[in-house]
Design a protein around this motif. Structure first.
Motif, short mmCIF file in Angstrom:
data_model
loop_
_atom_site.label_atom_id
_atom_site.label_comp_id
_atom_site.label_asym_id
_atom_site.label_seq_id
_atom_site.Cartn_x
_atom_site.Cartn_y
_atom_site.Cartn_z
N UNK A 1 20.07 52.91 -24.50
CA UNK A 1 21.04 52.83 -25.12
C UNK A 1 22.35 52.23 -24.64
N UNK A 2 22.78 51.25 -25.07
CA UNK A 2 24.34 50.75 -24.44
C UNK A 2 25.46 51.48 -25.05
N UNK A 3 26.55 51.45 -24.29
CA UNK A 3 27.66 51.88 -24.72
C UNK A 3 28.20 51.63 -26.10
N UNK A 4 27.83 50.73 -26.56
CA UNK A 4 28.38 50.20 -27.85
C UNK A 4 27.26 49.79 -28.91
N UNK A 5 26.18 50.30 -28.80
CA UNK A 5 25.02 49.85 -29.49
C UNK A 5 24.88 50.23 -31.15
N UNK A 6 25.96 51.35 -31.30
CA UNK A 6 25.93 52.00 -32.48
C UNK A 6 26.20 50.90 -33.53
N UNK A 7 25.16 50.55 -34.59
CA UNK A 7 25.80 49.60 -35.49
C UNK A 7 26.88 49.60 -36.36
N UNK A 8 27.40 50.83 -36.48
CA UNK A 8 28.86 51.17 -37.02
C UNK A 8 29.97 50.57 -36.42
N UNK A 9 29.87 50.29 -35.23
CA UNK A 9 30.89 49.65 -34.37
C UNK A 9 31.05 48.43 -34.69
N UNK A 10 30.03 47.59 -34.93
CA UNK A 10 30.01 46.17 -35.41
C UNK A 10 30.64 46.06 -36.88
#
Length: 149
Positions: A1-10
């Motif tokens: 999992x990447x550092x910014x993969x959380x869909x809530x970030x986008x």
């Protein structure tokens, strides 16, 4: 999992960018815990940079994204975005070392910003100072007679 993969970030990023339909004007990405290299949406709000500062901790690293309305005169309203790279003064040296690499991953998600403001103290995030930086970065300044730069 990447550092910014959380869909809530986008999703939160899109909220900040949606000038016409959303009051949310800042988000703060924080690490899930002290050992994690995964970011999550730690906080978001409608109170601009001053409200974001309330959530920055001395022993944490975080990335903020802030929408700033600005104008040189009443007829030239526009929106600018600011990336805040927060490195608390009590942050561990290992976390500090990883941040330079991690920031490049963050800017792949938080893509559009006029300036980046690296900060280690709350005083470095003064709203008026950031507005001056944005005006300087914006090029032409048609209100030179009233500005202080």
């Amino acid at each position: 999992m990447g550092i910014c993969d959380d869909p809530e970030i986008l999703k939160a990023y899109d909220e900040v960018c949606d000038v016409d339909k959303n009051e949310v004007n800042w988000i703060l990405l924080t690490f899930a815990d002290t050992k994690s290299n995964i970011l999550k949406v730690g906080h978001k709000g409608t109170g601009g940079i001053d409200e974001l500062k309330e959530h920055l901790k001395e022993d944490e690293a975080a990335f903020g994204y802030v929408r700033v309305p600005m104008s040189n005169d009443p007829l030239s309203q526009r929106t600018k975005f600011v990336l805040v790279s927060w490195i608390g003064q009590q942050l561990s040296y290992m976390r500090r070392a990883r941040l330079s690499v991690q920031k490049s991953d963050v800017t792949k998600v938080l893509r559009y910003f006029s300036i980046e403001v690296p900060a280690t103290e709350h005083a470095e995030l003064d709203a008026d100072d950031i507005l001056v930086q944005l005006k300087k970065a914006g090029g032409a300044n048609y209100d030179r007679q009233t500005s202080n730069y």
